[in-house]
Design a protein around this motif. Structure first.
Motif, PDB file in Angstrom:
ATOM      1  N   PRO A  74      66.740  35.069  48.726  1.00  0.00           N
ATOM      2  CA  PRO A  74      66.463  35.980  47.609  1.00  0.00           C
ATOM      3  C   PRO A  74      65.038  36.507  47.700  1.00  0.00           C
ATOM      4  O   PRO A  74      64.180  35.906  48.349  1.00  0.00           O
ATOM      5  CB  PRO A  74      66.642  35.092  46.378  1.00  0.00           C
ATOM      6  CG  PRO A  74      66.443  33.703  46.860  1.00  0.00           C
ATOM      7  CD  PRO A  74      66.866  33.685  48.301  1.00  0.00           C
ATOM      8  N   ARG A  75      64.811  37.614  47.057  1.00  0.00           N
ATOM      9  CA  ARG A  75      63.456  38.165  47.039  1.00  0.00           C
ATOM     10  C   ARG A  75      62.533  37.156  46.376  1.00  0.00           C
ATOM     11  O   ARG A  75      62.887  36.556  45.356  1.00  0.00           O
ATOM     12  CB  ARG A  75      63.428  39.474  46.269  1.00  0.00           C
ATOM     13  CG  ARG A  75      64.171  40.581  47.007  1.00  0.00           C
ATOM     14  CD  ARG A  75      64.014  41.863  46.287  1.00  0.00           C
ATOM     15  NE  ARG A  75      62.622  42.272  46.419  1.00  0.00           N
ATOM     16  CZ  ARG A  75      62.185  43.492  46.241  1.00  0.00           C
ATOM     17  NH1 ARG A  75      63.036  44.430  45.905  1.00  0.00           N
ATOM     18  NH2 ARG A  75      60.918  43.789  46.373  1.00  0.00           N
ATOM     19  N   PRO A  76      61.360  36.973  46.920  1.00  0.00           N
ATOM     20  CA  PRO A  76      60.424  36.032  46.300  1.00  0.00           C
ATOM     21  C   PRO A  76      59.908  36.580  44.978  1.00  0.00           C
ATOM     22  O   PRO A  76      59.800  37.795  44.793  1.00  0.00           O
ATOM     23  CB  PRO A  76      59.298  35.930  47.328  1.00  0.00           C
ATOM     24  CG  PRO A  76      59.369  37.208  48.099  1.00  0.00           C
ATOM     25  CD  PRO A  76      60.814  37.611  48.107  1.00  0.00           C
ATOM     26  N   GLY A  77      59.584  35.672  44.069  1.00  0.00           N
ATOM     27  CA  GLY A  77      59.068  36.085  42.773  1.00  0.00           C
ATOM     28  C   GLY A  77      57.616  36.503  42.822  1.00  0.00           C
ATOM     29  O   GLY A  77      57.134  37.191  41.918  1.00  0.00           O
ATOM     30  N   SER A  78      56.913  36.098  43.875  1.00  0.00           N
ATOM     31  CA  SER A  78      55.488  36.408  43.989  1.00  0.00           C
ATOM     32  C   SER A  78      55.055  36.260  45.443  1.00  0.00           C
ATOM     33  O   SER A  78      55.786  35.715  46.276  1.00  0.00           O
ATOM     34  CB  SER A  78      54.675  35.444  43.123  1.00  0.00           C
ATOM     35  OG  SER A  78      54.784  34.122  43.647  1.00  0.00           O
ATOM     36  N   ALA A  79      53.857  36.726  45.724  1.00  0.00           N
ATOM     37  CA  ALA A  79      53.297  36.553  47.068  1.00  0.00           C
ATOM     38  C   ALA A  79      53.153  35.068  47.385  1.00  0.00           C
ATOM     39  O   ALA A  79      53.452  34.633  48.502  1.00  0.00           O
ATOM     40  CB  ALA A  79      51.948  37.260  47.171  1.00  0.00           C
ATOM     41  N   SER A  80      52.726  34.306  46.411  1.00  0.00           N
ATOM     42  CA  SER A  80      52.578  32.862  46.604  1.00  0.00           C
ATOM     43  C   SER A  80      53.909  32.222  46.969  1.00  0.00           C
ATOM     44  O   SER A  80      53.986  31.384  47.871  1.00  0.00           O
ATOM     45  CB  SER A  80      51.996  32.234  45.340  1.00  0.00           C
ATOM     46  OG  SER A  80      51.916  30.840  45.470  1.00  0.00           O
ATOM     47  N   ASP A  81      54.970  32.614  46.293  1.00  0.00           N
ATOM     48  CA  ASP A  81      56.311  32.103  46.571  1.00  0.00           C
ATOM     49  C   ASP A  81      56.741  32.481  47.986  1.00  0.00           C
ATOM     50  O   ASP A  81      57.274  31.651  48.733  1.00  0.00           O
ATOM     51  CB  ASP A  81      57.292  32.664  45.529  1.00  0.00           C
ATOM     52  CG  ASP A  81      58.701  32.148  45.690  1.00  0.00           C
ATOM     53  OD1 ASP A  81      58.882  30.980  46.110  1.00  0.00           O
ATOM     54  OD2 ASP A  81      59.641  32.909  45.386  1.00  0.00           O
ATOM     55  N   ALA A  82      56.510  33.717  48.377  1.00  0.00           N
ATOM     56  CA  ALA A  82      56.878  34.177  49.718  1.00  0.00           C
ATOM     57  C   ALA A  82      56.145  33.366  50.788  1.00  0.00           C
ATOM     58  O   ALA A  82      56.738  32.949  51.792  1.00  0.00           O
ATOM     59  CB  ALA A  82      56.567  35.660  49.871  1.00  0.00           C
ATOM     60  N   LEU A  83      54.859  33.130  50.582  1.00  0.00           N
ATOM     61  CA  LEU A  83      54.077  32.373  51.564  1.00  0.00           C
ATOM     62  C   LEU A  83      54.477  30.902  51.593  1.00  0.00           C
ATOM     63  O   LEU A  83      54.508  30.295  52.666  1.00  0.00           O
ATOM     64  CB  LEU A  83      52.582  32.539  51.295  1.00  0.00           C
ATOM     65  CG  LEU A  83      52.050  33.954  51.492  1.00  0.00           C
ATOM     66  CD1 LEU A  83      50.569  34.022  51.139  1.00  0.00           C
ATOM     67  CD2 LEU A  83      52.299  34.456  52.906  1.00  0.00           C
ATOM     68  N   ASP A  84      54.814  30.338  50.433  1.00  0.00           N
ATOM     69  CA  ASP A  84      55.293  28.953  50.407  1.00  0.00           C
ATOM     70  C   ASP A  84      56.577  28.806  51.216  1.00  0.00           C
ATOM     71  O   ASP A  84      56.730  27.856  51.990  1.00  0.00           O
ATOM     72  CB  ASP A  84      55.534  28.477  48.970  1.00  0.00           C
ATOM     73  CG  ASP A  84      54.257  28.228  48.190  1.00  0.00           C
ATOM     74  OD1 ASP A  84      53.166  28.189  48.805  1.00  0.00           O
ATOM     75  OD2 ASP A  84      54.351  28.083  46.953  1.00  0.00           O
ATOM     76  N   ARG A  85      57.502  29.736  51.050  1.00  0.00           N
ATOM     77  CA  ARG A  85      58.765  29.703  51.806  1.00  0.00           C
ATOM     78  C   ARG A  85      58.514  29.863  53.306  1.00  0.00           C
ATOM     79  O   ARG A  85      59.122  29.195  54.122  1.00  0.00           O
ATOM     80  CB  ARG A  85      59.694  30.819  51.339  1.00  0.00           C
ATOM     81  CG  ARG A  85      60.240  30.628  49.954  1.00  0.00           C
ATOM     82  CD  ARG A  85      61.106  31.803  49.600  1.00  0.00           C
ATOM     83  NE  ARG A  85      61.470  31.804  48.200  1.00  0.00           N
ATOM     84  CZ  ARG A  85      62.201  32.746  47.640  1.00  0.00           C
ATOM     85  NH1 ARG A  85      62.645  33.764  48.361  1.00  0.00           N
ATOM     86  NH2 ARG A  85      62.496  32.690  46.367  1.00  0.00           N
ATOM     87  N   LEU A  86      57.615  30.768  53.646  1.00  0.00           N
ATOM     88  CA  LEU A  86      57.269  30.988  55.041  1.00  0.00           C
ATOM     89  C   LEU A  86      56.657  29.728  55.639  1.00  0.00           C
ATOM     90  O   LEU A  86      57.050  29.291  56.732  1.00  0.00           O
ATOM     91  CB  LEU A  86      56.302  32.164  55.166  1.00  0.00           C
ATOM     92  CG  LEU A  86      55.798  32.492  56.568  1.00  0.00           C
ATOM     93  CD1 LEU A  86      56.935  32.910  57.487  1.00  0.00           C
ATOM     94  CD2 LEU A  86      54.742  33.594  56.489  1.00  0.00           C
TER      95      LEU A  86
END
Length: 150
Positions: A74-86
């Protein structure tokens, strides 16, 4: 002293990740993540590229390292979320390659890959994954540069 294929594979991605890509992602903002430089095409966003890299790592983790099954993230809720997943997908990939070692990397891919690659060594798919991270990581960095100069 024999060369360790596992260490060579890991060195390729770790040197890029630690020396170039991950430091360049520090301070990524939610606005940058969603910014579209042209024609509202979501494939031109940093978010799309980070998700693409994350999905590629996670798919490899699921296929070769018993990671959880992966669908489209799913689309990340924030940049922080996207980087955590990465970061999580990357850590799983590095750990998985270390766990395979030279012997596991030299085994045939078998039924885990399309028939054309069944006899190719697992190292080939790990190197391909590394190249994808480097390639799309460079695009992410370029988009950050363009965002600053928009």
């Amino acid at each position: 002293m024999p060369i360790s294929i596992a260490e060579e594979v890991l060195d390729q991605i770790e040197s890029h990740w630690e020396g170039q890509l991950r430091p360049r992602l520090h301070g990524l903002t939610d606005d940058e993540l969603a910014w579209t430089p042209i024609h509202s095409d979501p494939r031109t966003t940093i978010e799309w590229r980070i998700r693409h890299v994350t999905e590629g790592l996670a798919e490899t983790n699921a296929t070769y390292f018993d990671g959880p099954p992966v669908g489209e993230l799913p689309r990340p809720g924030s940049a922080s979320d996207a980087l955590d997943r990465l970061d999580e997908a990357y850590a799983g990939w590095v750990s998985g390659v270390r766990g395979l070692g030279d012997l596991g990397l030299s085994e045939a891919q078998g039924s885990r890959s399309p028939a054309a690659f069944a006899q190719a060594p697992v190292a080939r798919v790990m190197l391909f994954t590394s190249v994808e991270v480097i390639h799309h990581g460079a695009e992410i960095c370029l988009l950050r540069d363009l965002y600053v100069r928009r």
